[in-house]
Write a protein that holds these residues in place. Structure first.
Motif, PDB file in Angstrom:
ATOM      1  N   LEU A  64       0.827  -1.207   0.000  1.00 31.83           N
ATOM      2  CA  LEU A  64       0.000   0.000   0.000  1.00 31.83           C
ATOM      3  C   LEU A  64       0.862   1.258   0.000  1.00 31.83           C
ATOM      4  O   LEU A  64       0.572   2.231  -0.704  1.00 31.83           O
ATOM      5  CB  LEU A  64      -0.926   0.008   1.220  1.00 31.83           C
ATOM      6  CG  LEU A  64      -2.069  -1.012   1.209  1.00 31.83           C
ATOM      7  CD1 LEU A  64      -2.819  -0.962   2.546  1.00 31.83           C
ATOM      8  CD2 LEU A  64      -3.029  -0.738   0.054  1.00 31.83           C
ATOM      9  N   ALA A  67       2.480   1.677  -3.499  1.00 27.82           N
ATOM     10  CA  ALA A  67       1.587   1.648  -4.667  1.00 27.82           C
ATOM     11  C   ALA A  67       1.560   2.964  -5.440  1.00 27.82           C
ATOM     12  O   ALA A  67       1.789   2.992  -6.659  1.00 27.82           O
ATOM     13  CB  ALA A  67       0.180   1.259  -4.226  1.00 27.82           C
ATOM     14  N   VAL A  68       1.287   4.064  -4.750  1.00 23.62           N
ATOM     15  CA  VAL A  68       1.172   5.349  -5.448  1.00 23.62           C
ATOM     16  C   VAL A  68       2.521   5.808  -6.005  1.00 23.62           C
ATOM     17  O   VAL A  68       2.611   6.173  -7.185  1.00 23.62           O
ATOM     18  CB  VAL A  68       0.568   6.415  -4.506  1.00 23.62           C
ATOM     19  CG1 VAL A  68       0.625   7.795  -5.173  1.00 23.62           C
ATOM     20  CG2 VAL A  68      -0.874   6.058  -4.161  1.00 23.62           C
ATOM     21  N   PRO A  69       3.611   5.811  -5.206  1.00 24.78           N
ATOM     22  CA  PRO A  69       4.908   6.179  -5.793  1.00 24.78           C
ATOM     23  C   PRO A  69       5.309   5.289  -6.969  1.00 24.78           C
ATOM     24  O   PRO A  69       5.909   5.776  -7.936  1.00 24.78           O
ATOM     25  CB  PRO A  69       5.878   6.006  -4.614  1.00 24.78           C
ATOM     26  CG  PRO A  69       5.044   6.158  -3.396  1.00 24.78           C
ATOM     27  CD  PRO A  69       3.722   5.565  -3.758  1.00 24.78           C
ATOM     28  N   ALA A  71       3.257   3.798  -9.094  1.00 20.67           N
ATOM     29  CA  ALA A  71       2.449   4.202 -10.248  1.00 20.67           C
ATOM     30  C   ALA A  71       2.984   5.492 -10.857  1.00 20.67           C
ATOM     31  O   ALA A  71       3.054   5.642 -12.090  1.00 20.67           O
ATOM     32  CB  ALA A  71       0.990   4.373  -9.831  1.00 20.67           C
ATOM     33  N   LEU A  72       3.384   6.445 -10.006  1.00 25.45           N
ATOM     34  CA  LEU A  72       3.935   7.703 -10.508  1.00 25.45           C
ATOM     35  C   LEU A  72       5.255   7.462 -11.230  1.00 25.45           C
ATOM     36  O   LEU A  72       5.541   8.113 -12.253  1.00 25.45           O
ATOM     37  CB  LEU A  72       4.141   8.685  -9.351  1.00 25.45           C
ATOM     38  CG  LEU A  72       2.869   9.209  -8.670  1.00 25.45           C
ATOM     39  CD1 LEU A  72       3.220  10.084  -7.474  1.00 25.45           C
ATOM     40  CD2 LEU A  72       2.013   9.988  -9.669  1.00 25.45           C
ATOM     41  N   ARG A  75       4.954   6.521 -14.951  1.00 28.03           N
ATOM     42  CA  ARG A  75       4.413   7.453 -15.943  1.00 28.03           C
ATOM     43  C   ARG A  75       5.343   7.540 -17.155  1.00 28.03           C
ATOM     44  O   ARG A  75       6.533   7.756 -17.026  1.00 28.03           O
ATOM     45  CB  ARG A  75       4.252   8.852 -15.328  1.00 28.03           C
ATOM     46  CG  ARG A  75       3.083   8.976 -14.366  1.00 28.03           C
ATOM     47  CD  ARG A  75       2.895  10.410 -13.905  1.00 28.03           C
ATOM     48  NE  ARG A  75       4.104  10.934 -13.256  1.00 28.03           N
ATOM     49  CZ  ARG A  75       4.194  12.166 -12.749  1.00 28.03           C
ATOM     50  NH1 ARG A  75       3.164  13.001 -12.839  1.00 28.03           N
ATOM     51  NH2 ARG A  75       5.315  12.556 -12.171  1.00 28.03           N
ATOM     52  N   TRP A  78       4.610   2.806 -19.000  1.00 28.87           N
ATOM     53  CA  TRP A  78       3.670   1.691 -18.872  1.00 28.87           C
ATOM     54  C   TRP A  78       3.803   0.690 -20.013  1.00 28.87           C
ATOM     55  O   TRP A  78       3.435  -0.481 -19.868  1.00 28.87           O
ATOM     56  CB  TRP A  78       2.228   2.219 -18.807  1.00 28.87           C
ATOM     57  CG  TRP A  78       1.895   2.830 -17.471  1.00 28.87           C
ATOM     58  CD1 TRP A  78       1.749   4.157 -17.192  1.00 28.87           C
ATOM     59  CD2 TRP A  78       1.686   2.134 -16.234  1.00 28.87           C
ATOM     60  NE1 TRP A  78       1.466   4.337 -15.862  1.00 28.87           N
ATOM     61  CE2 TRP A  78       1.413   3.118 -15.246  1.00 28.87           C
ATOM     62  CE3 TRP A  78       1.692   0.785 -15.868  1.00 28.87           C
ATOM     63  CZ2 TRP A  78       1.159   2.784 -13.917  1.00 28.87           C
ATOM     64  CZ3 TRP A  78       1.442   0.460 -14.543  1.00 28.87           C
ATOM     65  CH2 TRP A  78       1.173   1.437 -13.579  1.00 28.87           C
ATOM     66  N   GLY A 201       7.108  -2.371  -5.795  1.00 20.19           N
ATOM     67  CA  GLY A 201       5.658  -2.349  -5.605  1.00 20.19           C
ATOM     68  C   GLY A 201       4.978  -3.568  -6.183  1.00 20.19           C
ATOM     69  O   GLY A 201       4.126  -4.191  -5.546  1.00 20.19           O
TER      70      GLY A 201
END
Length: 332
Positions: A64, A67-69, A71-72, A75, A78, A201
């Motif tokens: 958790l 996850a956000v870092p 995904a960033l 960028r 992908w 992640g």
């Protein structure tokens, strides 16, 4: 795409002394974070948590957090996810979930020190894999460093002659060795064209799923408690060690470990990671009152000497390989 080159050569083609220094810092931070996990988990286990539950929530919290870092960090990258997918799955199953599960089962029939010593044969396994599978024959300094470091590790863990070994327990511990070796090899492989945050992640997410599935099918006992936890002279709420386990000993540990591997190469990073055991002894002293003895101090000095020898041997491999390596593309 990059052309594959030996571990040491790839490192020499993409890094200088500054890159190596930052790699060593990342490796030591990762080792310290991993080394803290034992003392924190011990506090939870003493209040009624099962090892499976502690490991699963540790991985889940870490997934958790990252996850956000992660995904960033992906960028604009992908399109690389499909190619990196198999490596991420292998990393999550073997390096994250597999290593922990095998170690937990190993300590059911082996002394913890013996199980740790077998698991921490991973640096030797990395050297052998690079030699057999990729033709990277270790130099004399690397072999000498491995022998010295393993001897020091045995002293740190207090392993003595006459210890009885359970065959099944040894097999589980060897499984943990495979998981740890996979961690170093995949972490250092800059052909996995996703950032360290994304690899960590994804691996943590896969590892959490595997551990959770093990709990659902009954392979991994899952019990937890909300009792206060004793850490040193302090007593804290149960969620304090849970957060520390997830954020520090998993999220921070895996991300910095991958960053170290990509700067140092799997061979050197795996030997520097032996400092985790030394730091675990220090944390056990500070948080659990378990004092290190003279033999452990001598063993720590031998581990450090072994790391230096392996680093010198790695430099020799890089020099022999030469700089004829295609550079890694930026952002890989």
């Amino acid at each position: 795409m990059t052309t594959y080159a030996p571990d040491g050569a790839r490192r020499s083609s993409t890094s200088g002394s500054g890159h190596t220094s930052s790699g060593l810092v990342f490796a030591l931070v990762s080792a310290a974070a991993f080394g803290l996990s034992g003392s924190l988990a011990r506090g939870l286990l003493d209040t009624g948590w099962s090892a499976g539950a502690a490991a699963t929530i540790r991985m889940g919290v870490a997934a958790l957090v990252v996850a956000v870092p992660a995904a960033l960090a992906m960028r604009g990258r992908w399109h690389r996810a499909r190619a990196a997918g198999p490596a991420v799955v292998v990393y999550g199953i073997l390096a994250v979930a597999g290593a922990q599960l095998c170690f937990f089962y190993a300590v059911q029939t082996l002394q913890v020190g013996v199980a740790l010593l077998i698991e921490y044969m991973a640096p030797v396994a990395v050297v052998l894999f690079l030699w057999v599978a990729r033709g990277e024959r270790p130099g004399r300094l690397t072999v000498a460093g491995a022998v010295v470091a393993m001897g020091g590790l045995a002293l740190v863990l207090g392993v003595v002659s006459g210890v009885s070994l359970d065959g099944i327990g040894v097999l589980w511990a060897l499984g943990a060795t495979v998981g740890a070796a996979t961690y170093f090899l995949v972490s250092a492989d800059d052909r996995v064209a996703v950032p360290p945050l994304a690899l960590a992640g994804g691996g943590l997410l896969v590892g959490t799923a595997v551990l959770g599935l093990g709990g659902l099918v009954g392979v991994l006992p899952m019990t937890a408690s909300t009792r206060d936890v004793a850490l040193g002279d302090a007593t804290v709420d149960w969620w304090v060690p849970v957060l520390l386990l997830g954020v520090v000993t998993a999220a921070l540990a895996y991300v910095t470990g991958i960053a170290a591997g990509r700067r140092l190469g799997s061979r050197v990073a795996s030997f520097v990671a032996l400092s985790e055991v030394l730091l675990a002894v220090v944390f056990a002293w500070l948080l659990l009152g378990e004092l290190p003895g003279p033999a452990q101090l001598v063993g720590g000095a031998l581990v450090l000497a072994g790391v230096v020898l392996v680093k010198l041997g790695e430099r020799g491999v890089a020099t022999a390989a030469g700089p004829t390596v295609e550079p890694v593309p930026p952002g890989a």
